[in-house]
Motif scaffolding. Structure first.
Motif, PDB file in Angstrom:
ATOM      1  N   ILE A  16      36.170   2.879  17.298  1.00  0.00           N
ATOM      2  CA  ILE A  16      36.264   3.920  16.273  1.00  0.00           C
ATOM      3  C   ILE A  16      36.456   3.272  14.909  1.00  0.00           C
ATOM      4  O   ILE A  16      37.348   2.444  14.726  1.00  0.00           O
ATOM      5  N   THR A  17      35.610   3.645  13.966  1.00  0.00           N
ATOM      6  CA  THR A  17      35.755   3.201  12.578  1.00  0.00           C
ATOM      7  C   THR A  17      36.081   4.414  11.722  1.00  0.00           C
ATOM      8  O   THR A  17      35.322   5.381  11.691  1.00  0.00           O
ATOM      9  N   ARG A  18      37.214   4.375  11.061  1.00  0.00           N
ATOM     10  CA  ARG A  18      37.641   5.490  10.223  1.00  0.00           C
ATOM     11  C   ARG A  18      36.918   5.417   8.883  1.00  0.00           C
ATOM     12  O   ARG A  18      37.054   4.450   8.145  1.00  0.00           O
ATOM     13  N   LEU A  19      36.131   6.436   8.569  1.00  0.00           N
ATOM     14  CA  LEU A  19      35.394   6.475   7.312  1.00  0.00           C
ATOM     15  C   LEU A  19      36.182   7.179   6.213  1.00  0.00           C
ATOM     16  O   LEU A  19      36.153   6.769   5.060  1.00  0.00           O
ATOM     17  N   ARG A  20      36.867   8.263   6.580  1.00  0.00           N
ATOM     18  CA  ARG A  20      37.719   8.982   5.630  1.00  0.00           C
ATOM     19  C   ARG A  20      38.909   9.552   6.384  1.00  0.00           C
ATOM     20  O   ARG A  20      38.789   9.944   7.541  1.00  0.00           O
ATOM     21  N   GLU A  21      40.027   9.628   5.687  1.00  0.00           N
ATOM     22  CA  GLU A  21      41.242  10.186   6.287  1.00  0.00           C
ATOM     23  C   GLU A  21      42.190  10.530   5.148  1.00  0.00           C
ATOM     24  O   GLU A  21      42.979   9.707   4.710  1.00  0.00           O
ATOM     25  N   ALA A  22      42.080  11.756   4.630  1.00  0.00           N
ATOM     26  CA  ALA A  22      42.869  12.110   3.452  1.00  0.00           C
ATOM     27  C   ALA A  22      42.839  13.620   3.241  1.00  0.00           C
ATOM     28  O   ALA A  22      41.968  14.313   3.770  1.00  0.00           O
ATOM     29  N   PRO A  23      43.786  14.140   2.454  1.00  0.00           N
ATOM     30  CA  PRO A  23      43.696  15.552   2.054  1.00  0.00           C
ATOM     31  C   PRO A  23      42.435  15.776   1.226  1.00  0.00           C
ATOM     32  O   PRO A  23      41.980  14.886   0.509  1.00  0.00           O
ATOM     33  N   ARG A  24      41.872  16.963   1.327  1.00  0.00           N
ATOM     34  CA  ARG A  24      40.680  17.295   0.545  1.00  0.00           C
ATOM     35  C   ARG A  24      40.677  18.785   0.232  1.00  0.00           C
ATOM     36  O   ARG A  24      40.843  19.610   1.129  1.00  0.00           O
ATOM     37  N   GLU A  25      40.488  19.102  -1.028  1.00  0.00           N
ATOM     38  CA  GLU A  25      40.413  20.497  -1.463  1.00  0.00           C
ATOM     39  C   GLU A  25      38.955  20.904  -1.615  1.00  0.00           C
ATOM     40  O   GLU A  25      38.172  20.221  -2.266  1.00  0.00           O
ATOM     41  N   ILE A  26      38.597  22.021  -0.996  1.00  0.00           N
ATOM     42  CA  ILE A  26      37.239  22.557  -1.087  1.00  0.00           C
ATOM     43  C   ILE A  26      37.336  24.041  -1.404  1.00  0.00           C
ATOM     44  O   ILE A  26      38.034  24.782  -0.706  1.00  0.00           O
TER      45      ILE A  26
END
Length: 527
Positions: free
Chosen positions: A228-238
């Motif tokens: 597993i390669t983590r590409l993104r891992e963060a809060p995100r507002e949409i």
């Protein structure tokens, strides 16, 4: 794939998906009623209603008698729907139970099935709730009166909750727990699937998707985590909703590479405009087993960003629901060697480190649209190599990953070192090269050629190795295309003043403008 998008109404939200996407809206539920809608003619509807009424009446009631149907009333709604509401199949459970004080007490629990079948504009809508509490019987006629047929799934111009071929006019409260699922597929990429879920009135989870994923990862073996390669891992507002985003590249046991994307809003328990929201997309979905993703890492991230960034609450104001443009690629985005660069900026090489350098530097400026380079790694030199002024190098066997870390623009400057020169057509035997100099008109902008090949057409050619010094250069038709030139860090070939300051490697060139002479402007110098 994302050049043309279409807007889909999902509950109270809008989302833009590729025009080719096949969309299904399923599992609609409001106030506990399962809601289904489908195309049906008036004649077919009337026959089905009559058959259903006869079926209910033919079933014995809970006492074994003939009063299973307790009510069958005609309905006609404000929006023009017509049909019937059936109240039937009462259930009774009674007996004795402990009262918690050492004694016993009698109990009697009753429930009843409530069902509606209505029709309008060629659409039939069925609502059903089995074993509903007796005091909630009138919830159904009230809900039916709020229904509006929407055969073409147009975006409504009044507030409410969209479902497949129907919507429910407001008011709806959070305790009615409206929910809906959207499933999507791309015929041109059958391994790509996405899902959008909205559920109002739900108690927020104690943990968000990032915390749950971290706990799940802790249960994996080391070998499983390495896949597993983590590409993104963060809060995100949409669209004004604050959620958490998780993006991963997964190598399955059969070595198929796939992607998993997840954005989730925990939601609130008392606000229909801030529900629990989940949007997921995955690639590499095969028939009973994973298959290699049909999208590259950059293409998958680009599709995810394009669709997810479009999620927004639907407005009842005319003209307020136009498709939205996806924002620029966020910092932290990954791309791999060979893919088009999704955003101009400084990219951090995933290879190298621990004493191993990267030709051109660990951080390199790459322009949007250029191909992401495969890293040339520079391992530590032995004493013998230092004495001889040699620098070993090698390319990793797997594609290099790059991470966007800065978007500041790099000012273009002339190359500080001499570039490799092409071998002109005048000094080579054109006839033996296999090049037909009369074919120039058949060479289109965007064509590629490699080092050592005769230039197919006179014009400006851009070096595809983004960390090379060459940039865009003019070559005459028939000239042998030169290798790409790269600067090397000071001291790589020893401390002598005469030590080489550059190296040359086989490169790839792309035609960006046809030009008979070098006097015609370099495209990169034009505004």
């Amino acid at each position: 794939m994302t050049d043309k998008m279409k807007t889909v109404c999902v509950g109270r939200f809008l989302i833009d998906v590729p025009e080719e996407a096949e969309i299904e809206l399923r599992q609609a539920r409001i106030h506990g009623f399962d809601i289904a809608s489908f195309n049906e003619t008036e004649e077919e509807f009337q026959k089905r209603v009559a058959d259903r009424e006869a079926q209910i009446k033919a079933k014995p009631d809970y006492l074994g008698g003939s009063k299973n149907m307790e009510s069958a009333r005609d309905v006609k709604t404000e929006s023009g729907l017509v049909g019937k509401v059936f109240i039937h199949s009462r259930t009774v459970a009674e007996g004795t139970q402990g009262n918690g004080l050492g004694g016993v007490e009698r109990y009697r629990d009753e429930g009843i099935s409530t069902e509606a079948v209505v029709h309008g504009q060629g659409i039939s809508i069925d609502l059903f709730y089995e074993n509903r509490a007796l005091e909630r019987i009138e919830d159904l006629p009230s809900l039916v009166n709020q229904l509006v047929a929407n055969p073409d799934n147009r975006i409504p111009t009044e507030p409410g909750f969209c479902m497949d071929r129907v919507y429910v006019r407001d008011p709806l409260s959070a305790d009615q727990r409206e929910q809906l699922m959207m499933f999507g597929r791309l015929p041109g990429h059958p391994d790509v699937e996405f899902m959008f879920i909205v559920s109002a009135g739900m108690k927020p989870d104690a943990q968000g998707v990032l915390a749950r994923n971290e706990a799940a990862d802790a249960r994996l073996s080391i070998a499983e985590r390495m896949r597993i390669t983590r590409l993104r891992e963060a809060p995100r507002e949409i669209g004004g909703l604050v959620g958490e985003e998780l993006a991963e590249l997964v190598v399955e046991e059969n070595e198929a590479r796939g992607h998993s994307f997840w954005w989730e809003v925990n939601g609130t328990e008392n606000n229909v405009f801030v529900p629990h929201v989940v949007f997921r997309m995955s690639t590499g979905n095969g028939n009973r087993k994973p298959v290699p993703s049909s999208l590259s890492d950059g293409a998958a991230l680009g599709l995810w960003d394009k669709i997810s960034s479009s999620i927004r609450l639907r407005s009842a104001e005319p003209g307020a629901n136009k498709p939205v443009e996806a924002p620029t690629t966020p910092l932290g985005t990954y791309a791999s060697a060979g893919e088009p660069c999704p955003e101009s900026g400084w990219w951090l090489c995933g290879d190298g480190g621990n004493g191993i350098g990267v030709l051109g530097g660990q951080r390199q400026y790459i322009k949007k649209g250029d191909r992401m380079p495969q890293a040339l790694l520079l391992p530590p030199r032995s004493l013998w190599e230092k004495m001889r002024g040699l620098q070993p190098s090698f390319e990793p066997t797997s594609p290099t990953f790059w991470k966007l870390v800065d978007k500041r623009i790099q000012k273009r400057v002339p190359p500080s070192l001499p570039l490799a020169l092409p071998v002109s057509a005048a000094t080579m035997a054109v006839a033996s090269s296999g090049v037909n100099l009369n074919d120039e008109n058949h060479v289109s902008v965007g064509s590629f050629a490699v080092t050592g090949a005769p230039c197919p057409a006179s014009g400006w050619w851009r070096c595809e190795q983004s960390h090379a010094l060459d940039g865009t250069r003019w070559f005459a038709q028939g000239a042998l295309l030169p290798p790409a030139t790269f600067a090397v860090p000071p001291g790589v070939f020893g401390g002598s003043a005469s030590a080489p300051k550059s190296i040359q490697r086989r490169g790839e060139w792309q035609l960006v403008r046809l030009a008979d002479s070098q006097e015609q402007a370099d495209p990169d110098d034009q505004a």
